[in-house]
Design an enzyme around this catalytic site. Structure first.
Site, PDB file in Angstrom:
ATOM      1  N   HIS A  45      29.056 -32.884  16.127  1.00 16.73           N
ATOM      2  CA  HIS A  45      29.039 -31.812  15.120  1.00 16.73           C
ATOM      3  C   HIS A  45      28.354 -30.549  15.654  1.00 16.73           C
ATOM      4  O   HIS A  45      27.598 -29.890  14.935  1.00 16.73           O
ATOM      5  CB  HIS A  45      28.327 -32.262  13.833  1.00 16.73           C
ATOM      6  CG  HIS A  45      29.016 -33.388  13.110  1.00 16.73           C
ATOM      7  ND1 HIS A  45      29.811 -33.187  12.008  1.00 16.73           N
ATOM      8  CD2 HIS A  45      29.032 -34.715  13.325  1.00 16.73           C
ATOM      9  CE1 HIS A  45      30.268 -34.352  11.577  1.00 16.73           C
ATOM     10  NE2 HIS A  45      29.813 -35.293  12.367  1.00 16.73           N
ATOM     11  N   ASN A  55      31.398 -36.161   5.209  1.00 18.78           N
ATOM     12  CA  ASN A  55      32.529 -35.562   5.910  1.00 18.78           C
ATOM     13  C   ASN A  55      33.567 -35.108   4.894  1.00 18.78           C
ATOM     14  O   ASN A  55      33.390 -35.292   3.682  1.00 18.78           O
ATOM     15  CB  ASN A  55      33.168 -36.585   6.853  1.00 18.78           C
ATOM     16  CG  ASN A  55      32.439 -36.699   8.186  1.00 18.78           C
ATOM     17  OD1 ASN A  55      31.717 -35.790   8.574  1.00 18.78           O
ATOM     18  ND2 ASN A  55      32.635 -37.800   8.869  1.00 18.78           N
TER      19      ASN A  55
END
Ligand code: HEM
Length: 493
Positions: A57, A130
């Protein structure tokens, strides 16, 4: 940073324009003098501008906003954030892609991170989810192996479809997430047009100490908008920062994006009798059986003035829960409770929780002290041990938690969860019943495109293994992919 003021060194010494721009030399031609301390300071500070990027990420965008309660869920939780309708709580959100480095393109096919920090009066609560309700694996021990396949090949240093499909085909629990990833939801049109999910099963406890299990959903009020595979690929070249720019521009124009938050709940009794393991993050809870319950909405309304300070140094962790919201036995969630603070102590430093974006705006009170870059009052002159005879601090009632019984007492390395060998039913429903014709066709095209990159001497094995999984999900899906890959399946029919 002041305006219309003198420029100074880090120690506060005034620095003139000449001194700021030109090295101090002997004569016009040099050499440069070692005593030009501001030259050292400037170059040394610059050399240390980067902190390690997040191991996953790494590319992301952040914004501040607020969460507003619109429906009463106090029957399920005593968390103060949900205590009354109309209550507002400040939040910070960071959206991200997963596998790419900090400079990678925003429209890569990848899940999108959807991490929310709620600055509640019970403490900071992080919901680090997510844009998909499920994940690729269900045990934290597989995470490093899985992520290695999403990063670069150790020899070529290129991304490798072979590694990815090799891992996925050997770990069929990934099918549900891979199918979502290969649909156009794998390439959302910016961060505003996607839903968010807490993904894991969490727990909630109410003021009568009653527990339910919960899942969190955030539905985009902007609606879902995705790129098809071809457009996403093009956009990687046209504007690699597409999603970053989209969010900044929308918020700067006061076009504040919103999401509506829902929960699904399951009693402990229902959890015991659920047809799958309710703590398996590769599965969803069918909404017909466990309907969405509306909770509130959140809005993003301010882009941080300084990206590094607030976005790069932001530290979200599933371990940050508050009274009334807790964990579940989900093995992935349990692994994440360790992983995030550990990563952040390394990435940012031991006192990362004191930084403004991470700090709890309400009181924190303990006996942790010192460490690099401790810039707050560090406990001042107060006692630095507990218990002590001086400060009168005491244990809070909330810290006691609610006891729960284990269902088994066997210790082992179980290679699968109880009652969940079924990797195919839910992806099958998603493909057959949820996707419309266009979504089905685009998903097939995207899979064919992605699997076409598999190469090397294991190519045939990997393709056939994965193809078998696709057939078990849905014969139509399997046939479509086989055709696209020019594989003659007549002998199997
Ligand atoms: C970031 C580990 C599974 C969502 C990270 C980071 C680590 C990590 C080490 C970087 C943290 C930092 O440096 O600040 C893991 C492990 C997992 C796992 C070990 C499995 C056991 C998941 C799952 C989700 C998720 C299942 C979503 C449901 C995220 C998000 C971020 C992140 C959104 C970025 C947070 C931010 O914006 O700063 N993960 N992860 N991860 N992870 Fe995971």
């Amino acid at each position: 940073m002041s305006k219309n003021a003198n420029i100074t060194s880090n120690s506060g010494a005034p620095i003139g324009k000449q001194q700021y721009e030109n090295s101090q030399t002997v004569g016009r031609r040099g050499p440069v003098l070692l005593q030009d301390f501001f030259l050292h300071e400037k170059l040394a500070q610059f050399n240390r501008e980067r902190i390690p990027e997040r191991v996953v990420h790494a590319k992301g965008t952040g914004a501040f906003g607020k969460f507003v309660v619109t429906h009463d869920i106090t029957a399920y939780t005593r968390a103060k954030i949900f205590s009354e309708i109309g209550k507002e709580t400040p939040i910070f959100i960071r959206f991200s892609t997963v596998g790419g480095e900090q400079g990678s393109a925003d429209t890569e096919r990848d899940p999108r991170g959807f991490a929310i920090k709620f600055y509640t009066e019970d403490g900071n609560w992080d919901l680090v989810g997510n844009n998909t309700p499920v994940f690729f694996i269900k045990d934290a021990k597989k995470f490093p192996d899985f992520i290695h396949t999403q990063k670069r090949d150790p020899r070529t240093h290129c991304k490798s479809a072979t590694m990815m499909w090799d891992f996925w085909s050997l770990n069929p629990e990934s099918l549900h997430q891979v199918l979502i990833l290969m649909s156009d939801r794998g390439t959302p049109d910016g961060y505003r047009h996607m839903h968010g999910f807490g993904s894991h099963t969490f727990s909630m406890v109410n003021s009568n100490n009653e527990r339910v299990y919960v899942k969190f959903h955030h539905k985009s009020n902007q609606g879902i908008k995705n790129f098809d595979g071809v457009t996403a690929d093009k956009m990687r070249g046209i504007d690699p920062d597409y999603s970053q720019r989209d969010l900044v521009e929308a918020i700067d124009k006061s076009n504040f994006p919103r999401w509506t938050t829902y929960i699904q709940t399951m009693t402990e009794e229902q959890a015991r009798n659920f047809q799958w393991n309710p703590f398996d993050v590769t599965k969803v809870w069918p909404q017909k059986e466990y309907p969405l319950i509306e909770v509130g909405y959140f809005e993003l309304n301010k882009i941080p003035d300084n990206y590094f300070r607030d976005v790069e140094q932001a530290a979200f962790s599933p371990s940050n829960v508050v009274d009334g919201i807790g964990f579940s036995p989900d093995k992935m969630l349990q692994g994440r409770i360790f992983s995030y603070p550990d990563a952040q102590r390394y990435r940012i430093g031991s006192n990362y929780q004191d930084l403004p974006v991470n700090a709890c705006p309400f009181m924190t009170n303990n006996y942790h002290r010192d460490g690099a870059m401790k810039f707050n009052e560090n406990g001042g002159a107060a006692s630095n041990y507990f218990p002590n005879s001086f400060d009168g601090n005491h244990e809070s009632v909330a810290s006691k938690g609610i006891p729960y019984e284990l269902e088994d007492t066997t210790v082992a390395y179980f290679d699968r969860n109880e009652n969940d060998d079924d990797h195919y039913t839910q992806p099958g429903i998603l493909f057959e019943k949820v996707m419309d014709e266009e979504a089905k066709q685009n998903t097939i095209n995207n899979i064919v495109n992605a699997m076409s990159g598999i190469e090397g001497d294991q190519k045939e094995q990997i393709i056939m293994r994965q193809l078998c999984h696709w057939f078990r999900v849905s014969p139509r899906l399997g046939i479509g992919i086989a055709k696209g890959l020019h594989i003659d399946i007549s002998e199997f029919m």
